[in-house]
Design an enzyme around this catalytic site. Structure first.
Site, short mmCIF file in Angstrom:
data_model
loop_
_atom_site.label_atom_id
_atom_site.label_comp_id
_atom_site.label_asym_id
_atom_site.label_seq_id
_atom_site.Cartn_x
_atom_site.Cartn_y
_atom_site.Cartn_z
N ASP A 11 0.86 -1.16 0.06
CA ASP A 11 0.09 0.18 -0.08
C ASP A 11 0.81 1.28 -0.06
OD1 ASP A 11 -2.19 1.28 0.11
OD2 ASP A 11 -2.80 1.17 2.13
N ASN A 13 1.49 3.14 -2.95
CA ASN A 13 2.33 3.58 -4.10
C ASN A 13 1.81 4.92 -4.54
OD1 ASN A 13 3.32 1.00 -4.05
ND2 ASN A 13 1.98 0.52 -5.73
N TRP A 16 2.92 7.96 -2.50
CA TRP A 16 4.67 8.00 -2.81
C TRP A 16 4.75 8.81 -4.08
CZ3 TRP A 16 8.09 7.39 -6.72
CH2 TRP A 16 9.66 7.34 -6.56
N ARG A 24 0.29 8.74 -10.37
CA ARG A 24 0.46 7.43 -9.60
C ARG A 24 0.88 6.25 -10.26
NH1 ARG A 24 -3.42 7.34 -5.80
NH2 ARG A 24 -3.81 4.82 -6.18
N HIS A 28 3.49 3.14 -8.85
CA HIS A 28 3.31 1.96 -9.18
C HIS A 28 4.59 0.96 -9.75
CE1 HIS A 28 -0.80 1.73 -7.73
NE2 HIS A 28 -1.35 2.50 -9.01
N THR A 57 -10.21 -7.22 -5.68
CA THR A 57 -11.59 -7.20 -6.49
C THR A 57 -12.11 -5.97 -6.35
OG1 THR A 57 -12.52 -7.95 -4.47
CG2 THR A 57 -12.26 -9.64 -6.16
N ASN A 59 -10.25 -3.05 -6.62
CA ASN A 59 -9.70 -2.20 -7.32
C ASN A 59 -10.07 -1.77 -8.91
OD1 ASN A 59 -6.25 -3.35 -5.94
ND2 ASN A 59 -7.34 -1.78 -5.41
N GLU A 192 0.36 -13.23 12.56
CA GLU A 192 0.80 -11.71 13.56
C GLU A 192 0.60 -10.70 12.66
OE1 GLU A 192 1.81 -11.38 16.60
OE2 GLU A 192 1.32 -13.33 16.96
C1 FPP Z 1 -1.45 0.27 -3.25
O1 FPP Z 1 -1.21 1.61 -3.40
C2 FPP Z 1 -1.14 -0.57 -4.66
C3 FPP Z 1 -1.82 -1.18 -5.56
C4 FPP Z 1 -3.29 -1.12 -5.46
C5 FPP Z 1 -1.00 -2.10 -6.45
C6 FPP Z 1 0.03 -2.85 -6.09
C7 FPP Z 1 0.74 -3.10 -7.23
C8 FPP Z 1 2.15 -3.15 -7.42
C9 FPP Z 1 3.07 -2.87 -6.32
C10 FPP Z 1 2.55 -3.38 -8.88
C11 FPP Z 1 1.87 -4.31 -9.78
C12 FPP Z 1 2.20 -5.75 -9.34
C13 FPP Z 1 2.90 -6.74 -10.06
C14 FPP Z 1 2.56 -8.29 -9.23
C15 FPP Z 1 3.83 -6.46 -10.99
P1 FPP Z 1 -2.11 2.74 -3.69
O2 FPP Z 1 -2.35 3.31 -5.20
O3 FPP Z 1 -3.35 2.05 -3.01
O4 FPP Z 1 -1.61 3.75 -3.12
P2 FPP Z 1 -2.41 5.12 -2.20
O5 FPP Z 1 -3.09 4.43 -1.02
O6 FPP Z 1 -1.15 5.92 -1.78
O7 FPP Z 1 -3.09 5.66 -3.06
#
Ligand code: FPP
Length: 226
Positions: A11, A13, A16, A24, A28, A57, A59, A192
């Site tokens: 969580d 990305n 960041w 965004r 990722h 599901t 997203n 845990e």
């Molecule tokens: C959450 O950050 C992250 C996701 C919904 C996607 C996770 C995916 C990856 C790390 C890359 C793709 C995966 C693979 C297997 C190549 P967010 O977007 O919810 O962040 P935020 O809460 O700060 O908006």
């Protein structure tokens, strides 16, 4: 108690990227790099199984452009990193209804699944894509009812995506959010929980060490007395 299986909720990305005034999808992209660092660090430290929540599901409600960018990254990740993990004898598996993914992404995943060696000795890497814990349980119970077998914990478990894997000893969530968000609901019964303030793209080998240290301090009782 041995730390065999770590599950990660990746969580932060988006945050960041936002902090750096970047789109965004750059967040990722950095998230994928963190994923590689964490997989390599876990392998080096002898962890047997790792699970990741990559796409839930829920997203699908994100903007189409972000969804497309994510699945494009998953496809590239499969063609490059996942392929090399399988060559290194790891077992790569997926959990969730991947049939709903874009065709080119699904094709790339199927290529990986068919390349995985039987009885691979290496670490198991399990990735959740279009995964939801409640959906997983409903699908498993439906299959069990159809089979006519008795409704038992073992029979439900044998129909979950994680069949044959151990339950996560630890579930780690990045970015300071403290919830499971429909991740591994059945499997997390005695896990845990470790919440780390760092955003997912900042995770690295040192983060993995801090998780191992924190786990060593916890006493697990599984409802009994120590
Ligand atoms: C959450 O950050 C992250 C996701 C919904 C996607 C996770 C995916 C990856 C790390 C890359 C793709 C995966 C693979 C297997 C190549 P967010 O977007 O919810 O962040 P935020 O809460 O700060 O908006």
């Amino acid at each position: 108690m041995e730390l065999k299986h770590i599950a990660f909720i990746m969580d932060g990305n988006g945050r960041w990227a936002k902090r750096r005034l970047l789109p965004r999808k750059i967040g990722h992209r950095e998230g994928v790099k963190a994923l590689e660092r964490v997989i390599n660090a876990c392998e080096k430290r002898g962890i047997k199984e790792v699970s990741f929540y990559a796409f839930s599901t829920e997203n699908w409600s994100r903007p189409q452009e972000e969804i497309d960018a994510l699945f494009d990254m998953v496809r590239k990740f499969a063609d490059n990193e996942l392929k090399s993990y399988v060559e290194r004898n790891m077992t790569v598996r997926f959990m969730g209804d991947v049939t709903k993914l874009p065709k080119d992404t699904l094709d790339a995943l199927n290529k990986i699944t068919s390349a995985v060696r039987q009885n691979g000795e290496g670490m198991v890497v399990n990735i959740g894509l279009n995964y939801g814990g409640r959906d997983e349980i409903v699908t498993a119970v439906k299959a069990l009812v159809d089979s006519g077998e008795e409704i038992t914990k073992e029979n439900i478990e044998s129909r979950l995506y994680t069949k044959g894997m151990s339950d996560p000893d630890v579930i780690v969530r990045s970015s300071g959010e403290k919830r499971l968000s429909n991740f591994m609901l059945w499997q997390s019964a005695y896990s845990e929980l470790i919440f780390i303030d760092d955003l997912w793209p900042d995770f690295n080998a040192a983060t993995v060490d801090s998780i191992i240290d924190e786990y060593a301090k916890r006493t697990r009782r599984f409802g009994g007395l120590k």
